[in-house]
Design an enzyme around this catalytic site. Structure first.
Site, mmCIF file in Angstrom:
data_model
loop_
_atom_site.group_PDB
_atom_site.id
_atom_site.type_symbol
_atom_site.label_atom_id
_atom_site.label_comp_id
_atom_site.label_asym_id
_atom_site.label_seq_id
_atom_site.Cartn_x
_atom_site.Cartn_y
_atom_site.Cartn_z
ATOM 1 N N GLU A 120 0.656 -1.280 -0.086
ATOM 2 C CA GLU A 120 0.061 0.015 -0.055
ATOM 3 C C GLU A 120 0.564 1.203 0.199
ATOM 4 O O GLU A 120 0.241 2.351 0.285
ATOM 5 C CB GLU A 120 -0.898 -0.126 1.154
ATOM 6 C CG GLU A 120 -2.195 -1.058 0.905
ATOM 7 C CD GLU A 120 -3.077 -1.064 1.838
ATOM 8 O OE1 GLU A 120 -3.014 -0.198 2.938
ATOM 9 O OE2 GLU A 120 -4.255 -1.553 1.777
HETATM 10 C C1 BMA Z 1 -4.599 -3.409 4.922
HETATM 11 C C2 BMA Z 1 -3.527 -4.031 5.315
HETATM 12 C C3 BMA Z 1 -2.939 -3.460 6.898
HETATM 13 C C4 BMA Z 1 -4.142 -3.047 7.726
HETATM 14 C C5 BMA Z 1 -5.518 -3.531 6.885
HETATM 15 C C6 BMA Z 1 -6.695 -3.459 7.789
HETATM 16 O O1 BMA Z 1 -4.667 -2.491 3.887
HETATM 17 O O2 BMA Z 1 -2.250 -3.821 4.371
HETATM 18 O O3 BMA Z 1 -2.060 -2.396 6.754
HETATM 19 O O4 BMA Z 1 -3.987 -4.010 8.845
HETATM 20 O O5 BMA Z 1 -5.523 -3.063 5.718
HETATM 21 O O6 BMA Z 1 -6.972 -1.937 7.768
#
Ligand code: BMA
Length: 822
Positions: free
Chosen positions: A429
């Site tokens: 991300e």
């Molecule tokens: C995502 C993951 C984590 C996170 C999850 C829930 O995008 O990459 O960064 O824990 O969302 O929010």
């Protein structure tokens, strides 16, 4: 002969006393306690009784001082005299994180990256007899904050912003499912190696012809030290028998290619066997080193999708396109050395048993232990491997990139031979956060996206040089300029739960070519929750419960999804059950809906769905489908049903239900489809039975099933059978469930042999959840039951005295025996 001295016992640790000099502090008589190596300071403090269990209640808050402290470790050990021509190396598998190491008073090593092992020549300092090894770990939190003060704060999601400068597992800083536990310590093995010559860098990039007829095993190995004697290279078959061998004189690098006709082929789980060959190198008198490898081809296919925009994103193994149902993996504990090989295997076996074929090792954790990847090789789980960057605008100054390069090279060299390895991926991300701050995408100023050079130059260069056969992908999610693209690359579908908080029933709308993240929170199992929350801290409002949900807005969002779906629960067991039911329903909606779009050759519209997340690192309300005690939540069984090789699907429409089937096997299937429409209290309204033909590795649409009495009061059930064998089954109820009145189902639970229960009802039951002991394993659970059928459920470790059951609409969880007597 190589002489290896494991340096795991006899360590002591203490907090650094800044009032005394480092020398005096190490020499102090008092303050030391026994330390575990491999280990973490938290584990040592726990065993010394100096901190409370951070997993319990609010204790995490009371142990924050540990991460703000510098720690000293010391070991006195005996070494033999070195013979002439011998070298001695100290090897540290992992130092967490800002570490200085002295041997007999001489500084040997400074390390700042927990992902990079260190090997240092120690012959100059090593003494025959008593030796003193000393290690100082500076607080990673403080050191990171000092660097940040100098170089500037950077954008991120989750954790203290200084983490972006520190090459330490990023989840240690806290995440939206994890506590802040800033460990320090010697977290992987430590040893002294004495040798005249030793083997190094054994490699074997197996390749096989397209038609899988002829495999090549190009083995190479280096020899360090004296180049005397011979090296024997061997290839052993999956049964352990010798296939071929070659002996060559020792040289700095030795290489030989073995060729095998009609090799045994490695397949992902559910598609075939997982035979593994062994390549072994042995140096006269200096031991041997071995790798296990599998023969397979693997491609990431991005080709047009007939009649649609964009390109596919599917993995093809041995020429077979594979729909990758699976999950995201986070480290299974906050204290990494607590994760045993058995625990890895248990967790990964759970994934395989739910018909998962891919696990994504997420970038905020670690490059996992060798035993993790060994288990994936054996179980047939493909690995999507992130590099360790997550949710941040990482720096890219020279010193940082040099460390990253070393880290990437070490990781790629260590993991590249694994048959399970399917993809290297730049980060988690980071493109999304760059877009969100205007540093990427249309109109974005990419000069502000420093780490672009890491993801698009440095890492692909390392992968192309060291592991050219494994595909590289810049990030997860990534799809070119649009970081939420639906028709190219992979996608994180957080339209449900995060951002728009869309209803989970809409998952199919938020598809992508490959959904590498999506998820719905739920509570851990009741037993786990009760073990970490004092009785007065359980329900309804409790600091402990909220503390054990690390998503800032987690409790609020969860309540919205519960409120949308079911009547609000009245007690903790009801709350746990409701959250489990909603999560399970959400998973069914996503996996079934997306797998329907697997389509057929030339039209692979959606090719994978990896739930966020498989596992947990502590007792917490999170998106995990298995809690940190290892107990599978209902969502796990929902996923297992949706990913069964042949699976039936139903989607509600205004006038009834659409029906389809996915055949994930390699053969055409002729099956019997049974469709039924019922009233909510179980009267059959209409029924239809027909023979269906399901083409291999395709989705077959099976038409519309009309609701003659109105969809709002009709239950739809579809069953696929091969003769009398149930292959797949789906029941759909009008939604939202909260408006439905559920009659008492008249449930009967009976023993059906030593490891099975049979279940039947007189009226329909939704979400029948069976529980027994924490280690009870079910073939299936969280069931929808209809009158006129008997479901037999396999079960292991059943404790009949503790067998309880609950269903949607039940006022409470009831002991099976008592319910049936009533
Ligand atoms: C995502 C993951 C984590 C996170 C999850 C829930 O995008 O990459 O960064 O824990 O969302 O929010």
């Amino acid at each position: 002969m190589t002489h290896t001295l494991s340096l795991h016992t006899g360590w002591q640790f203490k907090a650094r006393d800044s009032h005394s000099s480092l020398g005096d502090d190490f020499a102090a008589d008092t303050g030391w306690a026994a330390a575990s190596v491999p280990g973490t300071v938290h584990q040592d403090l726990l065993s010394a009784g100096r901190i409370p269990d951070p997993n319990f209640g609010l204790n995490e808050l009371d142990v924050q001082w540990v991460g703000e402290t510098d720690w000293l470790y010391r070991l006195d050990f005996d070494a033999p005299a070195l013979k002439s021509g011998e070298q001695a190396d100290l090897y540290f598998g992992g130092l967490d994180t800002f570490a200085q190491v002295w041997l007999n008073g001489v500084l040997l090593l400074e390390s700042e990256n927990m992902f990079v092992p260190s090997r240092v020549a120690a012959a100059g300092q090593l003494r025959e007899g008593a030796n003193e090894l000393r290690v100082c770990f500076a607080s990673a939190l403080r050191r990171g904050q000092e660097i940040e003060a100098e170089l500037g704060k950077r954008w991120l999601w989750n954790g203290d912003s200084s983490r972006l400068y520190v090459r330490k597992a990023q989840y240690h800083y806290g995440w939206d499912w994890g506590p802040v536990l800033m460990t320090a310590g010697l977290w992987r093995s430590v040893r002294l190696e004495i040798y005249a010559a030793r083997l190094d860098d054994l490699a074997c990039a197996v390749s096989v012809s397209e038609e899988l007829k002829r495999a090549e095993f190009p083995v190479s190995v280096g020899v360090k030290g004296k180049l005397e004697g011979n090296v024997m290279l061997e290839l052993l078959g999956p049964d352990g028998a010798a296939v071929a061998s070659q002996t060559l004189p020792a040289a700095e690098t030795i290489a030989h290619t073995f060729r095998v006709d009609s090799p045994a082929i490695w397949w992902p789980a559910g598609h075939g066997e997982q035979p593994l060959y062994t390549v072994r190198a042995s140096l006269d008198g200096a031991g041997s080193s071995a790798l296990r490898v599998g023969v397979r081809t693997l491609k990431l296919v991005q080709e047009p999708v007939a009649g649609e925009e964009g390109t596919s994103f599917f993995f093809e193994v041995n020429g077979t396109p594979i729909f990758c149902g699976g999950a995201n993996w986070i480290p299974d504990d906050n204290f990494l050395p607590r994760i045993t090989p058995e625990r890895y295997r248990t967790r990964l076996t759970q994934a395989r048993d739910a018909h998962m074929v891919m696990i994504r090792v997420w970038g905020g954790g670690i490059y996992e232990d060798d035993t993790f990847y060994d288990a994936c090789d054996e179980l047939g789980l493909l690995i999507w491997q992130d590099f360790m960057f997550a949710c941040g605008m990482y720096p890219a100054h020279a010193e940082f990139q040099a460390s990253v390069k070393e880290e990437a090279e070490v990781a790629v060299k260590r993991l590249r031979h694994h048959a399970c390895l399917a993809l290297w991926c730049g980060n988690n991300e980071d493109y999304q956060i760059a877009s969100s701050v205007g540093a990427y995408g249309p109109g974005g100023d990419e000069r502000r996206f420093d780490a672009l050079s890491t993801y698009e130059v440095l890492l692909p260069e390392v992968c192309a040089r060291l592991d050219p056969a494994t595909p590289y992908w810049p990030g997860s999610a990534y799809g070119g300029p649009d970081s939420t693209a639906q028709t190219v690359g992979d996608r994180h579908t957080w339209d449900v739960w995060h951002s728009a908080m869309a209803p989970y029933q809409d998952y199919p709308k938020y598809e992508g070519r490959f959904i590498s993240e999506f998820g719905m929170q739920s509570l851990p199992s009741l037993a786990l929750l009760e073990s970490v929350a004092a009785p007065q801290e359980r329900f309804p409002a409790s600091r402990t419960l909220e503390h054990h949900n690390k998503a800032g807005d987690g409790p609020r969002r969860l309540n919205v999804y519960l409120g949308d779906t079911v009547p609000l629960p009245a007690d903790l067991p009801g709350y746990v059950y409701a959250s489990h039911l909603v999560q399970a329903e959400a998973m069914l909606s996503a996996y079934r809906g997306w797998r329907r779009r697997w389509g057929r050759a030339g039209k692979r519209a959606v090719s994978g769905a990896l739930v966020w997340q498989l596992n947990d690192c502590w007792p917490v309300t999170s998106w995990a489908v298995i809690d940190s005690s290892g107990q599978a939540k209902p969502a796990y069984y929902a996923i297992k049903r949706a990913l069964t090789p042949i699976s039936i699907g139903l989607a509600l429409t205004e006038g009834g239900a659409q029906v389809w089937a996915v055949n994930g096997t390699g053969t055409v299937e002729h099956l019997t489809l049974d469709l039924r429409a019922l009233t909510l209290d179980g009267q059959t309204l209409s029924a239809d039975t027909r023979e269906v033909k399901l083409a291999a590795n395709e989705v077959t649409e099976l038409g519309q099933f009309a609701a003659e009495h109105g969809a709002a009061s009709t239950l739809f059930a579809a069953t696929l059978c091969r003769g009398s064998q149930l292959i797949s089954r789906e029941v759909r109820w009008p939604e939202p469930f909260k408006y439905l009145t559920f009659p008492d189902p008249g449930l009967k639970v009976e023993t059906a042999g030593p490891n099975a229960l049979s279940l039947s009802v007189t009226r329909p039951a939704k979400g029948v959840w069976l529980e027994s002991a924490p280690d009870t394993l079910w073939d299936d659970n969280m069931l929808d039951l209809l009158p006129g059928e008997t479901r037999v459920i396999g079960v292991q470790n059943l404790n009949p005295a503790r067998l309880s059951v609950r269903w949607l609409g039940a006022e409470e969880t009831v002991k099976v025996g008592e319910y049936e007597r009533a």
